[in-house]
Scaffold this motif. Structure first.
Motif, PDB file in Angstrom:
ATOM      1  N   ARG A 153      27.046  10.574 -15.148  1.00 11.44           N
ATOM      2  CA  ARG A 153      26.443  11.443 -15.376  1.00 11.44           C
ATOM      3  C   ARG A 153      24.878  11.614 -15.156  1.00 11.44           C
ATOM      4  O   ARG A 153      24.086  12.313 -14.936  1.00 11.44           O
ATOM      5  N   ARG A 154      24.234  10.339 -15.976  1.00 15.19           N
ATOM      6  CA  ARG A 154      22.835  10.077 -15.781  1.00 15.19           C
ATOM      7  C   ARG A 154      22.489  10.060 -14.251  1.00 15.19           C
ATOM      8  O   ARG A 154      21.439  10.631 -13.803  1.00 15.19           O
ATOM      9  N   LYS A 155      23.362   9.403 -13.459  1.00 18.18           N
ATOM     10  CA  LYS A 155      23.077   9.066 -12.163  1.00 18.18           C
ATOM     11  C   LYS A 155      22.965  10.645 -11.527  1.00 18.18           C
ATOM     12  O   LYS A 155      22.159  10.912 -10.619  1.00 18.18           O
ATOM     13  N   ARG A 156      24.074  11.454 -11.802  1.00 21.82           N
ATOM     14  CA  ARG A 156      23.868  12.640 -11.107  1.00 21.82           C
ATOM     15  C   ARG A 156      22.758  13.424 -11.453  1.00 21.82           C
ATOM     16  O   ARG A 156      22.391  14.177 -10.640  1.00 21.82           O
ATOM     17  N   ASP A 169      18.728  11.141 -20.606  1.00 22.82           N
ATOM     18  CA  ASP A 169      19.136  10.320 -19.412  1.00 22.82           C
ATOM     19  C   ASP A 169      18.337   9.143 -19.316  1.00 22.82           C
ATOM     20  O   ASP A 169      19.218   8.059 -18.346  1.00 22.82           O
ATOM     21  N   ASN A 170      17.347   8.840 -19.609  1.00 26.47           N
ATOM     22  CA  ASN A 170      16.725   7.624 -19.263  1.00 26.47           C
ATOM     23  C   ASN A 170      16.772   6.669 -20.459  1.00 26.47           C
ATOM     24  O   ASN A 170      16.221   5.539 -20.319  1.00 26.47           O
ATOM     25  N   GLY A 171      17.620   6.862 -21.511  1.00 29.47           N
ATOM     26  CA  GLY A 171      17.979   6.091 -22.554  1.00 29.47           C
ATOM     27  C   GLY A 171      16.848   5.932 -23.664  1.00 29.47           C
ATOM     28  O   GLY A 171      16.976   5.193 -24.551  1.00 29.47           O
ATOM     29  N   GLU A 172      15.925   6.892 -23.567  1.00 28.60           N
ATOM     30  CA  GLU A 172      14.790   7.074 -24.593  1.00 28.60           C
ATOM     31  C   GLU A 172      15.513   7.861 -25.824  1.00 28.60           C
ATOM     32  O   GLU A 172      16.192   8.915 -25.560  1.00 28.60           O
ATOM     33  N   ILE A 173      15.092   7.380 -26.805  1.00 30.64           N
ATOM     34  CA  ILE A 173      15.307   7.998 -28.283  1.00 30.64           C
ATOM     35  C   ILE A 173      14.499   9.096 -28.474  1.00 30.64           C
ATOM     36  O   ILE A 173      13.208   9.201 -28.269  1.00 30.64           O
ATOM     37  N   ALA A 186      19.735  12.592 -12.515  1.00 32.10           N
ATOM     38  CA  ALA A 186      18.673  11.964 -11.992  1.00 32.10           C
ATOM     39  C   ALA A 186      18.666  12.247 -10.483  1.00 32.10           C
ATOM     40  O   ALA A 186      17.498  12.656  -9.708  1.00 32.10           O
ATOM     41  N   ALA A 187      19.715  12.167  -9.547  1.00 28.16           N
ATOM     42  CA  ALA A 187      19.751  12.678  -8.201  1.00 28.16           C
ATOM     43  C   ALA A 187      19.404  14.247  -8.256  1.00 28.16           C
ATOM     44  O   ALA A 187      18.680  14.551  -7.135  1.00 28.16           O
ATOM     45  N   GLN A 188      20.016  15.057  -8.913  1.00 23.51           N
ATOM     46  CA  GLN A 188      19.736  16.431  -8.862  1.00 23.51           C
ATOM     47  C   GLN A 188      18.241  16.527  -9.521  1.00 23.51           C
ATOM     48  O   GLN A 188      17.695  17.748  -8.648  1.00 23.51           O
ATOM     49  N   ALA A 189      17.746  15.864 -10.272  1.00 22.68           N
ATOM     50  CA  ALA A 189      15.944  15.886 -10.601  1.00 22.68           C
ATOM     51  C   ALA A 189      15.386  15.814  -9.255  1.00 22.68           C
ATOM     52  O   ALA A 189      14.232  16.225  -9.077  1.00 22.68           O
ATOM     53  N   GLU A 219      22.550  19.611 -22.936  1.00 22.08           N
ATOM     54  CA  GLU A 219      22.944  18.658 -22.027  1.00 22.08           C
ATOM     55  C   GLU A 219      22.901  17.102 -22.445  1.00 22.08           C
ATOM     56  O   GLU A 219      23.778  16.260 -21.642  1.00 22.08           O
ATOM     57  N   TYR A 220      22.615  16.928 -23.861  1.00 21.67           N
ATOM     58  CA  TYR A 220      22.736  15.751 -24.227  1.00 21.67           C
ATOM     59  C   TYR A 220      23.867  15.247 -25.524  1.00 21.67           C
ATOM     60  O   TYR A 220      23.899  14.371 -26.104  1.00 21.67           O
ATOM     61  N   LYS A 221      24.434  16.511 -25.775  1.00 19.41           N
ATOM     62  CA  LYS A 221      25.286  16.377 -26.914  1.00 19.41           C
ATOM     63  C   LYS A 221      26.372  15.506 -26.590  1.00 19.41           C
ATOM     64  O   LYS A 221      26.861  14.800 -27.525  1.00 19.41           O
ATOM     65  N   ASP A 222      27.080  15.552 -25.395  1.00 23.92           N
ATOM     66  CA  ASP A 222      28.024  14.818 -25.128  1.00 23.92           C
ATOM     67  C   ASP A 222      27.900  13.061 -25.053  1.00 23.92           C
ATOM     68  O   ASP A 222      28.465  12.382 -24.930  1.00 23.92           O
ATOM     69  N   TYR A 223      26.502  12.847 -25.275  1.00 24.64           N
ATOM     70  CA  TYR A 223      26.138  11.334 -25.302  1.00 24.64           C
ATOM     71  C   TYR A 223      26.135  11.003 -26.746  1.00 24.64           C
ATOM     72  O   TYR A 223      26.093   9.775 -27.110  1.00 24.64           O
ATOM     73  N   GLY A 224      26.370  11.821 -27.823  1.00 24.30           N
ATOM     74  CA  GLY A 224      26.475  11.675 -29.241  1.00 24.30           C
ATOM     75  C   GLY A 224      25.237  11.455 -29.845  1.00 24.30           C
ATOM     76  O   GLY A 224      24.194  11.549 -28.949  1.00 24.30           O
ATOM     77  N   TYR A 225      25.079  11.839 -31.213  1.00 22.40           N
ATOM     78  CA  TYR A 225      24.011  12.030 -31.770  1.00 22.40           C
ATOM     79  C   TYR A 225      24.131  11.793 -33.318  1.00 22.40           C
ATOM     80  O   TYR A 225      25.373  11.641 -33.778  1.00 22.40           O
TER      81      TYR A 225
END
Length: 207
Positions: free
Chosen positions: A74-77, A30-34, A79-82, A43-49
């Protein structure tokens, strides 16, 4: 012939399983880190891999299931949830500490009153010092004005005393302002603690 065919099929399955086990997945969080690992978190599969082989080459590329805008949302949601979950954990920790520290609301009130009394004593001492230095400063200023009227000029010693008195006055006023702010903050903090203690213990409200 049948045995040979089965042997080849089993060998291919074994090789495919081995290759899959040796694969390394690369994905973005979610932070754009690889990240790299033997599997992609759900939770990250929908971002592609991508799936990398043992030699580092791309064996499979899975495109994002979401659009760039949907990924950002989704990343914003998340982050807000975290942040909300972290705040809930912080509040829960504070509640546990509050109940573990005080056995009754009366103990909270006693500590509040004790701390406020200490601050008030400090305020009184600062005000007394302020009065002394204000009187001293006024006397020094009057002396300097008199010397100036009489044409004597203001000596370096007197100038130094005036400067020191002025500096001390500024310091005392700043310390008194800090004490006043601490009194307000302490009162507010304990009022909040008392209110929260009541909520946790079901204590009666103020009359």
């Amino acid at each position: 012939m049948l045995r040979t065919t089965l042997t080849i099929a089993l060998t291919m399955i074994l090789l495919a399983s081995t290759a899959q086990a040796q694969s390394v997945y690369r994905w973005v969080d979610d932070n754009g880190e690889i990240h790299y690992g033997d599997s992609v978190p759900t939770e990250y599969k929908d971002y592609g891999y991508v799936r990398l082989g043992p030699d580092g080459t791309v064996r499979e590329r899975v495109e994002p299931a979401l659009s760039p805008e949907e990924i950002i949302e989704r990343r914003k949601r998340r982050a807000a949830q975290a942040r909300e979950e972290a705040e809930q954990r912080r509040r829960a920790t504070q509640d546990r500490m509050l109940l573990a520290t005080y056995r009754s609301e009366e103990e909270l009130r006693l500590e509040r009153d004790s701390r406020l009394a200490g601050i008030r004593n400090e305020q009184s001492a600062l005000k007394a010092s302020l009065d002394l230095y204000e009187n001293r400063y006024e006397k020094l200023a009057s002396r300097a004005a008199r010397d100036s009227r009489e044409g004597k000029g203001i000596s370096r010693g007197l100038q130094s005393e005036i400067s020191d008195a002025r500096s001390r006055l500024r310091q005392l006023r700043a310390e008194l302002e800090d004490a006043n702010q601490r009194e307000l903050t302490t009162r507010q903090r304990f009022d909040q603690r008392i209110e929260r203690y009541r909520e946790l213990t079901g204590g009666p409200p103020d009359d």
